[in-house]
Motif scaffolding. Structure first.
Motif, PDB file in Angstrom:
ATOM      1  N   HIS A 137     -16.783 -11.892 -18.403  1.00 29.30           N
ATOM      2  CA  HIS A 137     -15.528 -11.449 -17.893  1.00 29.30           C
ATOM      3  C   HIS A 137     -14.337 -12.291 -18.254  1.00 29.30           C
ATOM      4  CE1 HIS A 137     -17.672  -8.163 -15.683  1.00 29.30           C
ATOM      5  NE2 HIS A 137     -18.607  -9.369 -15.520  1.00 29.30           N
TER       6      HIS A 137
ATOM      7  N   GLU B 232     -28.169 -11.941 -14.530  1.00 26.01           N
ATOM      8  CA  GLU B 232     -28.925 -11.127 -13.829  1.00 26.01           C
ATOM      9  C   GLU B 232     -30.254 -11.279 -14.493  1.00 26.01           C
ATOM     10  OE1 GLU B 232     -29.211  -6.621 -13.785  1.00 26.01           O
ATOM     11  OE2 GLU B 232     -28.137  -7.088 -12.315  1.00 26.01           O
TER      12      GLU B 232
ATOM     13  N   THR C 207     -23.417 -16.015 -10.411  1.00 20.67           N
ATOM     14  CA  THR C 207     -22.121 -15.815 -11.061  1.00 20.67           C
ATOM     15  C   THR C 207     -21.698 -17.295 -11.485  1.00 20.67           C
ATOM     16  OG1 THR C 207     -21.513 -14.112  -9.928  1.00 20.67           O
ATOM     17  CG2 THR C 207     -19.705 -15.151 -10.712  1.00 20.67           C
TER      18      THR C 207
ATOM     19  N   VAL D  39     -12.984  -8.673 -10.247  1.00 14.26           N
ATOM     20  CA  VAL D  39     -13.430  -8.785  -8.789  1.00 14.26           C
ATOM     21  C   VAL D  39     -12.335  -9.113  -7.868  1.00 14.26           C
ATOM     22  CG1 VAL D  39     -15.691  -9.301  -9.346  1.00 14.26           C
ATOM     23  CG2 VAL D  39     -14.322 -11.174  -9.091  1.00 14.26           C
TER      24      VAL D  39
ATOM     25  N   ARG E  84     -23.222 -10.960 -18.526  1.00 14.14           N
ATOM     26  CA  ARG E  84     -22.160 -10.139 -18.644  1.00 14.14           C
ATOM     27  C   ARG E  84     -20.699 -11.138 -18.490  1.00 14.14           C
ATOM     28  NH1 ARG E  84     -25.709  -6.734 -15.576  1.00 14.14           N
ATOM     29  NH2 ARG E  84     -26.092  -4.877 -16.641  1.00 14.14           N
TER      30      ARG E  84
ATOM     31  N   GLU F  18     -21.604 -13.302 -15.327  1.00 15.54           N
ATOM     32  CA  GLU F  18     -22.575 -12.654 -14.315  1.00 15.54           C
ATOM     33  C   GLU F  18     -23.947 -12.916 -15.103  1.00 15.54           C
ATOM     34  OE1 GLU F  18     -19.700  -9.589 -11.819  1.00 15.54           O
ATOM     35  OE2 GLU F  18     -21.022  -8.940 -13.491  1.00 15.54           O
TER      36      GLU F  18
ATOM     37  N   ARG G  87     -10.902 -16.041 -10.310  1.00 16.35           N
ATOM     38  CA  ARG G  87     -12.179 -15.502 -10.087  1.00 16.35           C
ATOM     39  C   ARG G  87     -12.877 -14.532 -11.111  1.00 16.35           C
ATOM     40  NH1 ARG G  87     -11.613 -13.044  -4.475  1.00 16.35           N
ATOM     41  NH2 ARG G  87     -13.922 -12.417  -4.698  1.00 16.35           N
ATOM     42  N   ASN G  88     -11.781 -13.991 -11.920  1.00 16.90           N
ATOM     43  CA  ASN G  88     -12.350 -13.062 -12.795  1.00 16.90           C
ATOM     44  C   ASN G  88     -12.858 -13.520 -14.066  1.00 16.90           C
ATOM     45  OD1 ASN G  88     -11.627 -10.612 -11.229  1.00 16.90           O
ATOM     46  ND2 ASN G  88      -9.252 -10.913 -11.950  1.00 16.90           N
TER      47      ASN G  88
ATOM     48  N   SER H 250     -29.757 -13.069  -9.245  1.00 16.32           N
ATOM     49  CA  SER H 250     -28.369 -12.923 -10.134  1.00 16.32           C
ATOM     50  C   SER H 250     -27.537 -14.222  -9.372  1.00 16.32           C
ATOM     51  CB  SER H 250     -27.594 -11.679  -9.603  1.00 16.32           C
ATOM     52  OG  SER H 250     -27.610 -11.686  -8.191  1.00 16.32           O
TER      53      SER H 250
ATOM     54  N   SER I 128     -18.677 -19.567 -12.934  1.00 12.83           N
ATOM     55  CA  SER I 128     -17.241 -19.355 -12.893  1.00 12.83           C
ATOM     56  C   SER I 128     -16.579 -20.291 -13.993  1.00 12.83           C
ATOM     57  CB  SER I 128     -16.524 -19.783 -11.555  1.00 12.83           C
ATOM     58  OG  SER I 128     -15.014 -19.977 -11.781  1.00 12.83           O
TER      59      SER I 128
ATOM     60  N   ARG J 167     -15.438 -15.343 -15.350  1.00 14.01           N
ATOM     61  CA  ARG J 167     -16.891 -15.407 -14.919  1.00 14.01           C
ATOM     62  C   ARG J 167     -17.781 -15.019 -16.023  1.00 14.01           C
ATOM     63  NH1 ARG J 167     -15.042 -10.812 -13.130  1.00 14.01           N
ATOM     64  NH2 ARG J 167     -16.593  -9.088 -12.741  1.00 14.01           N
TER      65      ARG J 167
END
Length: 208
Positions: free
Chosen positions: A115, A185, A77, A161, A113, A183, A178-179, A75, A79, A181
């Motif tokens: 966000h 996987e 992330t 997050v 995903r 993700e 930070r939110n 995974s 930003s 982003r």
């Protein structure tokens, strides 16, 4: 008279000894029969010994090659600190490293995903989160990753997050950054039974 008697005794003894010795021809015949029999006995004994060793000696199994280590999910992330939908150089570098991961190389399914933070309208944030996830998908596609492996999910502001605001109610720019982003996987490929074809998933855009 004495001489004649002595001669007669000597001749008689010689005749007696001669009668006790077997003929030379018989001695040769015995040797000719006995030698092969002894040789046959020796060969038979060796064969029996070899058979016993073969039975008692354990059969060495063939050494199988070591199995490769299992492919693990991975995974990452990505930003989007500047509220946009453009990938930064750091994000591209991180995705380049992800492409070399075993789960990516072996063809595992990829879930993206997206966000957003909580600033603005919920609908707009949902669209922004999807566009960020699609930006990651487009970059992976440029690098040769098949689109059918990727599933895009837009989550908007629903799963932060970090707090979007400080305890006093004021704005928290670091938390909002930070939110924003995506993700990523990547799952390992499914384990298939003999003769089973790998499933092919279609590209999808979903909202949760």
């Amino acid at each position: 008279m004495k001489r004649l008697a002595r001669t007669a005794i000597i001749l008689g003894a010689t005749a007696l000894l001669t009668a006790c010795d077997p003929p030379a021809g018989n001695a040769i015949a015995v040797n000719e029969v006995t030698a092969p029999e002894r040789a046959d006995d020796t060969v038979a004994n060796r064969a029996d010994a070899d058979a016993a060793k073969s039975i008692l000696r354990p059969v060495e199994d063939e050494v199988a090659p070591p199995e490769p280590p299992p492919v693990e999910p991975v995974s990452l992330t990505i930003s989007f600190a500047d509220r946009g939908i453009t990938l930064s150089d750091d994000a591209k570098t991180a995705l380049d490293g992800l492409i070399a991961a075993p789960a990516m190389v072996t063809g595992g399914a990829i879930t993206l995903r997206g966000h957003s933070d909580s600033r603005g309208h919920d609908g707009d944030n949902l669209v922004a989160s999807r566009r960020r996830a699609e930006a990651v998908a487009d970059y992976l596609l440029e690098k040769g990753v098949p689109r059918e492996r990727m599933t895009v999910i837009a989550l908007g502001e629903n799963r932060p997050v970090a707090p979007n605001a400080k305890p006093d109610g004021s704005d928290d720019p670091e938390g909002r950054a930070r939110n924003r982003r995506v993700e990523v996987e990547v799952q390992p490929p499914p384990v298939l039974e003999a003769g089973e074809d790998a499933p092919i998933s279609n590209a999808a855009t979903a909202e949760e």
